[in-house]
Design an enzyme around this catalytic site. Structure first.
Site, mmCIF file in Angstrom:
data_model
loop_
_atom_site.group_PDB
_atom_site.id
_atom_site.type_symbol
_atom_site.label_atom_id
_atom_site.label_comp_id
_atom_site.label_asym_id
_atom_site.label_seq_id
_atom_site.Cartn_x
_atom_site.Cartn_y
_atom_site.Cartn_z
ATOM 1 N N ARG A 70 0.875 -1.175 0.000
ATOM 2 C CA ARG A 70 0.000 0.000 0.000
ATOM 3 C C ARG A 70 0.909 1.220 0.000
ATOM 4 O O ARG A 70 1.664 1.415 0.957
ATOM 5 C CB ARG A 70 -0.886 0.003 1.258
ATOM 6 C CG ARG A 70 -1.834 -1.181 1.372
ATOM 7 C CD ARG A 70 -2.303 -1.345 2.813
ATOM 8 N NE ARG A 70 -3.088 -2.557 3.040
ATOM 9 C CZ ARG A 70 -2.574 -3.784 3.220
ATOM 10 N NH1 ARG A 70 -1.253 -3.971 3.194
ATOM 11 N NH2 ARG A 70 -3.366 -4.812 3.434
ATOM 12 N N SER A 73 0.183 7.830 0.391
ATOM 13 C CA SER A 73 0.338 9.169 -0.204
ATOM 14 C C SER A 73 1.312 9.229 -1.380
ATOM 15 O O SER A 73 1.422 10.276 -2.023
ATOM 16 C CB SER A 73 0.750 10.181 0.866
ATOM 17 O OG SER A 73 -0.358 10.442 1.701
ATOM 18 N N ARG A 175 -19.733 21.006 3.079
ATOM 19 C CA ARG A 175 -20.535 21.357 4.261
ATOM 20 C C ARG A 175 -19.656 21.763 5.457
ATOM 21 O O ARG A 175 -20.179 22.117 6.519
ATOM 22 C CB ARG A 175 -21.433 20.173 4.653
ATOM 23 C CG ARG A 175 -22.534 19.898 3.629
ATOM 24 C CD ARG A 175 -23.595 18.953 4.172
ATOM 25 N NE ARG A 175 -23.149 17.561 4.211
ATOM 26 C CZ ARG A 175 -23.357 16.678 3.228
ATOM 27 N NH1 ARG A 175 -23.989 17.052 2.121
ATOM 28 N NH2 ARG A 175 -22.940 15.433 3.349
ATOM 29 N N TYR A 188 -1.511 19.715 5.227
ATOM 30 C CA TYR A 188 -1.727 18.432 4.551
ATOM 31 C C TYR A 188 -3.218 18.118 4.622
ATOM 32 O O TYR A 188 -3.837 18.269 5.686
ATOM 33 C CB TYR A 188 -0.915 17.366 5.258
ATOM 34 C CG TYR A 188 -0.495 16.213 4.392
ATOM 35 C CD1 TYR A 188 -0.133 16.399 3.059
ATOM 36 C CD2 TYR A 188 -0.431 14.924 4.916
ATOM 37 C CE1 TYR A 188 0.273 15.337 2.269
ATOM 38 C CE2 TYR A 188 -0.016 13.852 4.146
ATOM 39 C CZ TYR A 188 0.340 14.070 2.820
ATOM 40 O OH TYR A 188 0.737 13.015 2.046
#
Length: 402
Positions: A70, A73, A175, A188
């Protein structure tokens, strides 16, 4: 795929790259990491490609050259590349308001501290632009921090559930108030996930399909995707964290989403990849936007991406609430940290290195001055726990002799 050429043929010592192996194997032998893989290429030739440890402590299956990690980022530079491909096609300018394409983000209020009756909210002084999103100066956040009630609102909103959609994500962000005025602070954030939705809106294609057709297929990145398909699950390394008396496997939505099909394709942290695949992506950037017979970007576009876009007032920047030590002497480009002053940076390397990392302690950098790409893959959270990235960079450059 194994080491393509000898270290000596590309200006590295024959013995000194062994310090990279020793550093990584040390983490494995001490039980601090389960898995690892390091990869170095210079002048377009891979001269170091080493797997370490096991995919999973329980199974004991060894890490192989094609192990899936994985990359979290490290997805961001791929998304930024997709955005800049659309930029080259003339769909927008960097300083266009994102609200032109994503109306949900056109007129968000901005948090301005606490008043007697609760949060004070004010109007934006300028709209969020596409450049703001690419440089993490949009006023959006991730909800990781504890310094504002807006952060708590992010945590409660569940912005990117695996089975949601990018449109729903934009609606949720629409929202919430912005944490800061656009363009005034580095923070970030979900900005790169918003960019993934921008790609979807402008191209008219689902984000994952756009990446497949325009980046992954042309570059031959056949093992890179938003989740490991069933037939490749046995190649996916397990994510670990610190446990009592050692390391323990982690299971949470952030970890488990990559092992099953889902619908929210995170441009900020969604991809699974291999060392060889990510090397092809990095080599494309180092080559000025092309690999083999496929040109994704023009050299001038890559140059713009790896240039600093932050004003001095926005530096140094920090990913977490800890200090900004790993960004000393650095600016930020369109998707990358950029080293501007190597002495201030304090880690051997070159001015002009551009890089980023992922939540499970992965990292890459590209050094145009030395025509070098370096990739470090493992699966351990949090990424700030060990000084892996710094040690890998030092071990790499101490081995370069010409």
């Amino acid at each position: 795929m194994t080491n393509g050429v000898t270290p000596e043929s590309v200006g590295f010592s024959s013995e000194r790259p062994g310090r990279v192996n020793k550093m990584m194997q040390g983490y494995i032998d001490k039980g601090k990491l389960a898995s690892g893989l390091t990869m170095l290429a210079r002048h377009g030739e891979t001269f170091h490609f080493e797997p370490y440890g096991v995919l999973d402590l329980e199974s004991g299956a060894p890490v192989e050259h094609d192990t899936l990690f994985r990359i979290y980022s490290m997805t961001k530079p791929i998304t930024s590349t997709a955005v800049m491909m659309l930029y080259e096609e003339g769909h927008f300018s960097l300083d266009d308001p994102v609200g032109k394409f994503i109306p949900e983000l056109a007129s968000l209020k901005v948090y301005d501290g606490m008043g007697e009756t609760g949060m004070r909210l004010v109007d934006q002084q300028q709209p969020i632009t596409i450049r703001h999103l690419l440089t993490h100066t949009s006023g959006l956040s991730y909800g990781f921090h504890q310094d504002s009630p807006v952060e708590e609102m992010y945590r409660e909103a569940d912005i990117t559930p695996p089975d949601g959609t990018l449109q729903e994500m934009a609606e949720k962000l629409g929202r919430l108030p912005l944490l800061t005025q656009p363009g005034t602070k580095w923070r970030y954030s979900f900005a790169t996930d918003v960019l993934g939705y921008l790609v979807e809106v402008i191209s008219g294609k689902p984000f994952d399909q756009f990446l497949q057709d325009n980046i992954l297929d042309p570059l031959g990145m056949s093992d890179t995707s938003f989740f490991a398909p069933e037939e490749k699950l046995d190649r996916l390394a397990t994510v670990y964290g610190a446990g009592k008396g050692g390391i323990a496997p982690l299971h949470n939505p952030l970890v488990d989403r990559h092992a099953r099909p889902h619908t929210l394709f995170s441009g900020g942290g969604g991809l699974v990849s291999t060392g060889a695949d990510y090397m092809r992506f990095c080599q494309m950037l180092l080559n000025g936007g092309a690999l083999d017979d496929h040109r994704l970007l023009a050299p001038k576009t890559v140059e713009m991406m790896r240039s600093n876009h932050l004003a001095d007032a926005l530096k140094p920047f920090a990913v977490g609430q800890s200090n900004a030590s790993d960004t000393k002497g650095c600016g930020f480009g369109l998707g990358f940290r950029v080293v501007m002053d190597i002495a201030q940076h304090g880690i051997i390397g070159s001015n002009g290195i551009y890089s980023w990392g992922g939540a499970a302690s992965t990292a890459f950098w590209i050094d145009p001055q030395e025509d070098l790409v370096a990739i470090l893959l493992t699966q351990f959270m949090p990424s700030s726990y060990y000084p892996l990235r710094r040690e890998f960079q030092i071990a790499t450059y101490q081995a370069m002799v010409e």
